[in-house]
Enzyme design. Structure first.
Site, short mmCIF file in Angstrom:
data_model
loop_
_atom_site.label_atom_id
_atom_site.label_comp_id
_atom_site.label_asym_id
_atom_site.label_seq_id
_atom_site.Cartn_x
_atom_site.Cartn_y
_atom_site.Cartn_z
N LEU A 349 30.25 90.36 -11.82
CA LEU A 349 29.69 91.42 -12.67
C LEU A 349 28.42 91.00 -13.36
O LEU A 349 27.58 91.84 -13.70
CB LEU A 349 30.73 91.85 -13.72
N GLY A 350 28.26 89.72 -13.62
CA GLY A 350 27.08 89.26 -14.34
C GLY A 350 27.22 87.80 -14.73
O GLY A 350 28.24 87.15 -14.46
N GLY A 352 26.02 84.94 -17.99
CA GLY A 352 25.43 84.67 -19.29
C GLY A 352 25.14 83.21 -19.45
O GLY A 352 25.14 82.43 -18.49
N GLY A 353 24.87 82.81 -20.69
CA GLY A 353 24.48 81.44 -20.95
C GLY A 353 25.58 80.43 -20.74
O GLY A 353 25.32 79.26 -20.50
N VAL A 357 30.95 86.27 -15.00
CA VAL A 357 32.04 87.21 -15.20
C VAL A 357 32.34 87.92 -13.89
O VAL A 357 31.42 88.37 -13.19
CB VAL A 357 31.69 88.25 -16.29
N LYS A 371 36.05 85.73 -17.24
CA LYS A 371 34.88 84.92 -17.56
C LYS A 371 35.16 83.47 -17.16
O LYS A 371 36.08 82.85 -17.67
CB LYS A 371 34.54 84.99 -19.05
N ASP A 468 24.00 86.80 -30.69
CA ASP A 468 23.41 87.14 -29.40
C ASP A 468 23.54 88.63 -29.09
O ASP A 468 23.93 89.03 -28.00
CB ASP A 468 24.05 86.31 -28.28
#
Length: 675
Positions: A349-350, A352-353, A357, A371, A468
């Protein structure tokens, strides 16, 4: 020079969970791989980290540190816009105020384009240590950066000029010093006449000794100013250092830099001068060090396992893991693997830092978001338990719900409710999808996000700063209701604390200026980030690439502020919202956004007040003051696109210079500890 901001939350992991050290101690090949990876990475970082030669801070302080900080950040950003293109840049921020800040940056001509950017990034991180002094400059191995409360671009020499003769000396009597003196004199006579005011040269002293030298003036000087600067630099080196037979010396003036050394500092790493043999020696040392460290860790791990039951803190960690494993929060690693089709890219799905996910489907049909935390971060244990602890303590309709986690498999996993409409940025910045965000949905997203933040700041069990807030961290459910996600960088603090002094974390473009400069974290940093998101929602424009998409080369903040002062804000309303809301409704949102992004954190309204402003239209709103970062402007349509997009990369390129992680745009930057 000591850092102005402490980093109490950025500490190495001293007592890792049981399952982590158990696996380390039982897997020698894996352990060797980890340490080789660590040392090769460290060696790579060290090779790109320019040495700091000297930092000089002014003796007088600015009368308004808070306002000065804002213009400082703005001036440094504009220097970068120019230095990215030509290796040199000047800037001015706030020319019409009594807090004007001037900036000047110069890369030495022997640096490559990339190394110039890295050098600037290092200098940009270190120079704020001079604040609140009204002037400051820093000399690095490859570049120079300065700020001041007056225009210093024409200064060739001044009272802050300095030199460093070093500790090493030439062998074999006075001959090397005499020949070096001649070399320095030749550079002085030639550099100011050359294009770029740059000259290098070398002289062979003997078969085993060569001296290398360079001289460079800043491009803001004229030739006579450059000559005067170089002559003073020469006098300091020849008159102060060479009589003492110093073998590596530097002259650092207001308008130029001069150096000689027995090391070929201006040549490529693999060039002449013994670079190859030195690298062989470095790798020998690294190999020996790895061997020693691996043996030490194996012994330490064995010893730790022997003492594990006797250490209260380790026992506490074990107890936390056991309690999670027995609770409703626990998921089996194998079940999550199967649910995500072994973390298939098709289900991603994506990212991040701190992790990626994935969408998953449990045997009972429930859809989840898993995650998967990155293993190769030093703070991975802290991030995992931070997110589990914090989000499990807070429950709100506008916060993503944590369903559980996996702590017993080979990696750490967090399990969240799945939200089918992914994140706000996927709609807001997509030409074809954003029509789904009508006025009512956008208003509900702004209000819901505000209510979620207000809960975190004032109503939850613990006082939490998210750190964030951005469009990609606002998820949308099937009815497009906003839910704040990604608490990996969140921090909580006691009621009696006014702020946290912490390492820099967040996403550039959404970070408040006082947090960037001082690292002091309060709720006001979240409020600033929220204000940026509000202005993005109402305009449909992304703050981070607004310079490259503007015909005038203006940032989104500058465009909004100019139209606000001209009473033409309605012109910036997203075209998809034209006719879908009243002018009064739109202007009220613009007004709330501007109040949240004011340069002074004290003027930003608390989130509970923001909720009130959004829901109650009867009260007149106070006039906003000027936001930061409104004077950033690109140079032309071609270079503007490159520099504006990469400015956030270079602002955060300390990932090569500091022991943290940094990333750009949708990925969070986290710089926990400076060198």
């Amino acid at each position: 020079m000591p850092s102005r901001a402490a980093h109490p939350n950025a500490k190495p992991i001293q007592n890792p969970p049981v399952f982590f050290l158990d696996r380390m101690a039982s897997s020698l090949p894996f352990l060797l791989f980890l340490f080789l990876l660590h040392f090769s990475t460290a060696a790579s970082e060290d090779s790109t980290s320019p040495a700091i030669f000297r930092a000089v801070c002014g003796k007088s302080n600015t009368s308004d540190p808070e306002g000065f900080d804002v213009h400082f950040v703005d001036a440094m950003e504009k220097v970068f816009q120019n230095i990215t293109i030509s290796g040199f840049g000047t800037s001015v921020s706030g020319p019409d105020s009594n807090l004007t800040v001037y900036g000047l940056g110069q890369c030495f001509s022997y640096l490559s384009h990339v190394n110039c950017q890295l050098c600037y990034a290092q200098s940009r991180v270190k120079l704020p240590h001079c604040l609140p002094a009204s002037t400051g400059r820093i000399y690095l191995d490859g570049c120079f950066l300065e700020y001041a409360d007056r225009d210093v671009s024409r200064d060739s020499v001044d009272s802050a000029d300095t030199f460093d003769c070093g500790n090493a000396t030439f062998p074999n009597g006075p001959a090397p010093a005499n020949l070096t003196s001649r070399l320095v004199g030749n550079l002085t006579a030639n550099a100011y006449q050359k294009k770029g005011y740059y000259e290098v040269g070398s002289i062979v002293i003997s078969s085993s000794l060569t001296v290398y030298a360079m001289a460079q003036c800043w491009l803001s000087l004229n030739s006579s100013g450059c000559r005067a600067c170089l002559e003073q630099a020469r006098d300091n080196l020849v008159g102060r250092c060479l009589p003492a037979s110093s073998s590596d010396a530097k002259a650092m003036n207001a308008g130029c830099f001069m150096r000689y050394s027995t090391y070929p500092f201006y040549l490529p790493v693999d060039g002449s001068g013994g670079g190859s043999s030195s690298h062989v020696w470095i790798w020998v040392v690294v190999a020996l060090t790895v061997t020693v460290v691996v043996l030490a860790v194996i012994g330490g791990a064995a010893y730790w396992r022997w003492r594990r039951s006797r250490n209260p803190e380790d026992e506490a960690n074990s107890e936390v893991i056991r309690s999670i494993s027995k609770s409703h929060l626990s998921f089996k690693y194998e079940d999550l693997c199967q649910a995500t089709d072994n973390f298939s890219q098709n289900n991603k799905l994506g990212q991040g830092g701190y992790g990626s996910v994935y969408k998953g489907t449990l045997p009972d049909g429930r859809e989840i978001a898993v995650k998967r935390l990155f293993f190769n971060t030093r703070q991975w244990v802290d991030q995992f338990f931070n997110e589990v602890t914090l989000i499990n303590q807070v429950q709100h309709k506008n916060l993503v719900k944590l369903l559980g986690c996996s702590v017993e498999g080979p990696e750490s996993l967090l399990v969240y409710e799945y939200l089918c409409n992914t994140s706000l940025d996927h709609y807001l910045f997509d030409t074809f999808k954003k029509h789904e965000l009508d006025w009512e949905r956008r208003f509900d997203i702004m209000l819901g996000t505000a209510e979620g933040l207000a809960y975190l700041h004032t109503a939850s069990v613990v006082r939490i700063i998210h750190r964030d807030i951005k469009a990609s961290n606002i998820l949308l459910d099937n009815r497009f209701r906003a839910k704040i996600s990604d608490f990996g960088l969140a921090r909580y603090f006691a009621e009696d604390q006014s702020h946290l002094s912490t390492g820099l974390a967040g996403t550039f473009g959404y970070m408040a200026p006082e947090y960037i400069v001082h690292g002091q974290l309060t709720e006001k940093a979240d409020i600033y980030s929220y204000g940026i998101v509000v202005l993005e929602i109402i305009t449909g424009r992304k703050n981070q690439n607004s310079i490259s998409t503007s015909a005038e080369g203006h940032s989104l903040m500058q465009q909004i502020w100019q139209h606000y002062n001209s009473d033409t804000l309605i012109k910036l309303l997203d075209s998809d919202l034209q006719g879908k809301c009243t002018e009064e409704e739109a202007l009220n949102i613009f007004h709330v956004g501007l109040l949240c992004v004011q340069a002074s954190p004290a003027l930003r309204p608390p989130m509970w007040k923001v909720v009130e402003m959004l829901t109650s239209r009867s009260k007149e709103l106070p006039a906003p003051s000027q936001p930061p970062f409104i004077n950033i402007k690109g140079t032309d349509s071609t270079s503007r696109s490159e520099s504006s997009e990469t400015s956030y990369l270079l602002s955060s390129s300390v990932k090569s210079l500091d022991s943290g992680q940094a990333s750009v745009n949708q990925v969070s930057v986290s710089i926990f500890q400076g060198r």
